[in-house]
Design a protein around this motif. Structure first.
Motif, PDB file in Angstrom:
ATOM      1  N   SER A  84       0.836  -1.211   0.000  1.00 51.04           N
ATOM      2  CA  SER A  84       0.000   0.000   0.000  1.00 51.04           C
ATOM      3  C   SER A  84       0.866   1.254   0.000  1.00 51.04           C
ATOM      4  N   PRO A  85       1.714   1.452  -1.021  1.00 50.59           N
ATOM      5  CA  PRO A  85       2.555   2.652  -1.057  1.00 50.59           C
ATOM      6  C   PRO A  85       1.761   3.936  -1.163  1.00 50.59           C
ATOM      7  N   GLU A  86       0.503   3.860  -1.648  1.00 49.98           N
ATOM      8  CA  GLU A  86      -0.300   5.071  -1.771  1.00 49.98           C
ATOM      9  C   GLU A  86      -0.677   5.655  -0.416  1.00 49.98           C
ATOM     10  N   LEU A  87      -0.496   4.889   0.652  1.00 49.46           N
ATOM     11  CA  LEU A  87      -0.783   5.395   1.989  1.00 49.46           C
ATOM     12  C   LEU A  87       0.403   6.121   2.608  1.00 49.46           C
ATOM     13  N   ASN A  88       1.527   6.149   1.918  1.00 54.76           N
ATOM     14  CA  ASN A  88       2.723   6.802   2.448  1.00 54.76           C
ATOM     15  C   ASN A  88       2.981   8.094   1.675  1.00 54.76           C
ATOM     16  N   PRO A  89       2.725   9.259   2.266  1.00 56.67           N
ATOM     17  CA  PRO A  89       2.939  10.533   1.551  1.00 56.67           C
ATOM     18  C   PRO A  89       4.393  10.774   1.154  1.00 56.67           C
ATOM     19  N   GLN A  90       5.326  10.060   1.779  1.00 61.05           N
ATOM     20  CA  GLN A  90       6.725  10.242   1.395  1.00 61.05           C
ATOM     21  C   GLN A  90       6.951   9.853  -0.059  1.00 61.05           C
ATOM     22  N   GLU A  91       6.135   8.942  -0.575  1.00 61.65           N
ATOM     23  CA  GLU A  91       6.217   8.590  -1.995  1.00 61.65           C
ATOM     24  C   GLU A  91       5.934   9.804  -2.869  1.00 61.65           C
ATOM     25  N   ASN A  92       4.999  10.651  -2.458  1.00 62.89           N
ATOM     26  CA  ASN A  92       4.709  11.868  -3.223  1.00 62.89           C
ATOM     27  C   ASN A  92       5.839  12.881  -3.112  1.00 62.89           C
ATOM     28  N   VAL A  93       6.544  12.869  -1.979  1.00 62.40           N
ATOM     29  CA  VAL A  93       7.723  13.737  -1.843  1.00 62.40           C
ATOM     30  C   VAL A  93       8.791  13.315  -2.839  1.00 62.40           C
ATOM     31  N   TRP A  94       9.015  12.008  -2.979  1.00 66.58           N
ATOM     32  CA  TRP A  94      10.000  11.541  -3.972  1.00 66.58           C
ATOM     33  C   TRP A  94       9.577  11.954  -5.376  1.00 66.58           C
TER      34      TRP A  94
ATOM     35  N   ALA B  26       8.889  27.063   2.146  1.00 65.48           N
ATOM     36  CA  ALA B  26       7.936  27.043   3.254  1.00 65.48           C
ATOM     37  C   ALA B  26       6.580  26.503   2.805  1.00 65.48           C
ATOM     38  N   GLY B  27       6.060  25.549   3.569  1.00 65.63           N
ATOM     39  CA  GLY B  27       4.745  24.984   3.298  1.00 65.63           C
ATOM     40  C   GLY B  27       4.717  23.865   2.285  1.00 65.63           C
ATOM     41  N   ARG B  28       5.828  23.574   1.628  1.00 66.03           N
ATOM     42  CA  ARG B  28       5.815  22.540   0.588  1.00 66.03           C
ATOM     43  C   ARG B  28       5.574  21.157   1.188  1.00 66.03           C
ATOM     44  N   ILE B  29       6.263  20.801   2.258  1.00 65.25           N
ATOM     45  CA  ILE B  29       6.070  19.484   2.869  1.00 65.25           C
ATOM     46  C   ILE B  29       4.639  19.331   3.375  1.00 65.25           C
ATOM     47  N   THR B  30       4.133  20.366   4.025  1.00 62.85           N
ATOM     48  CA  THR B  30       2.753  20.319   4.516  1.00 62.85           C
ATOM     49  C   THR B  30       1.774  20.137   3.366  1.00 62.85           C
ATOM     50  N   SER B  31       2.016  20.818   2.252  1.00 64.27           N
ATOM     51  CA  SER B  31       1.122  20.729   1.100  1.00 64.27           C
ATOM     52  C   SER B  31       1.129  19.327   0.500  1.00 64.27           C
ATOM     53  N   ILE B  32       2.306  18.715   0.403  1.00 71.42           N
ATOM     54  CA  ILE B  32       2.418  17.410  -0.254  1.00 71.42           C
ATOM     55  C   ILE B  32       1.965  16.278   0.657  1.00 71.42           C
ATOM     56  N   ALA B  33       2.346  16.317   1.917  1.00 68.82           N
ATOM     57  CA  ALA B  33       2.239  15.135   2.778  1.00 68.82           C
ATOM     58  C   ALA B  33       1.071  15.136   3.750  1.00 68.82           C
ATOM     59  N   THR B  34       0.285  16.188   3.811  1.00 67.05           N
ATOM     60  CA  THR B  34      -0.831  16.204   4.762  1.00 67.05           C
ATOM     61  C   THR B  34      -1.921  15.227   4.309  1.00 67.05           C
ATOM     62  N   ARG B  35      -2.389  14.403   5.232  1.00 68.90           N
ATOM     63  CA  ARG B  35      -3.490  13.476   5.003  1.00 68.90           C
ATOM     64  C   ARG B  35      -4.494  13.650   6.135  1.00 68.90           C
TER      65      ARG B  35
END
Length: 255
Positions: free
Chosen positions: A195-205, A239-248
């Motif tokens: 279930s990689p879609e449940l890990n927002p770190q994949e979207n960071v990559w 600023a805010g990029r990690i929050t924008s990508i990884a917030t669930r």
């Protein structure tokens, strides 16, 4: 005995002609009505199957529902009032045999992209905390237990003072081995299998590859290290990029 009737036959280049037609072997009107009714029931059953939710989707939804429960169980082991941070961890391999992505180009042109056949690479260990817009990463030569131990220490140093970090990750072998010594201010929370879609770190990559790491040729291993460090530092500086990508929403908890 079959039925006899007339059928209209169209010949190319000629006039239409009526011919006698025998209905031997064709179903009777009653049989056709029964067949139509049967087909209607089958169609309705097929539509129900199409609308059915796949088992994997159900399992993942159940995992999301149980996320808050699992976090609550981990909180019960902490001193009362301890702030909790949710971190997402994963690894990405970056090397000379790099990927190709979309790029801007003039309409009608065919832009060239470099592609290297050499095979030097490094592993970018990364973890992000969307609530704090913070991240912790290391570039390491291997992905194994020793490298994972070093990265856990880095995450431990990045967690806010007095807080406890819950690190969400997949079930890779170096994530689940009992040889890991988890720091006192961290707890590990594994994701469901496949279930990689449940890990927002994949979207960071995905963001780092699209923005900084693809369509490039790295001359050496040191160039790979420098590119990974520059990409991660650029991510932290925005600023805010990690929050924008990884917030669930399903992973948002009260601190």
């Amino acid at each position: 005995m079959g039925r006899v009737g007339m059928i209209l036959i169209l010949f190319a280049g000629g006039a239409p002609t009526w011919r006698r037609w025998s209905g031997i072997g064709l179903p009777s009107p009653a049989t056709r009505r029964r067949s139509a009714g049967c087909c209607g029931n089958s169609a309705s059953r097929t539509s129900a199957r199409d609308r059915a939710i796949p088992r994997r989707t159900i399992q993942r939804r159940q995992s999301l529902k149980s996320f808050a429960v699992r976090v609550s169980e981990l909180r019960q082991e902490l001193p009362p009032g301890t702030p909790v941070e949710i971190w997402f961890h994963d690894e990405a391999r970056v090397g000379q045999k790099n990927g190709l992505v979309y790029q801007w180009a003039k309409r009608g042109s065919r832009p060239r992209q470099p592609h290297d056949q050499r095979t030097a690479w490094a592993y970018l260990f990364g973890a992000v905390c969307p609530a704090r817009d913070e991240g912790a990463a290391l570039v390491l030569p291997r992905a194994d237990t020793e490298a994972m131990q070093v990265h856990l220490q880095e995450i431990s140093r990045t967690v806010a003072s007095g807080a406890h970090g819950i690190v969400v990750m997949d079930k890779a072998g170096w994530h689940t081995t009992p040889a890991l010594q988890v720091p006192a201010n961290l707890s590990l929370l594994p994701l469901p299998p496949r279930s990689p879609e449940l890990n927002p770190q994949e979207n960071v990559w995905q963001f780092l590859r699209q923005s900084y790491l693809s369509n490039r040729v790295f001359d050496s291993y040191e160039a790979i290290l420098e590119a990974c460090c520059n990409a991660w530092n650029a991510l932290l500086a925005e600023a805010g990029r990690i929050t924008s990508i990884a917030t669930r929403t399903w992973a948002s908890i009260a601190p």
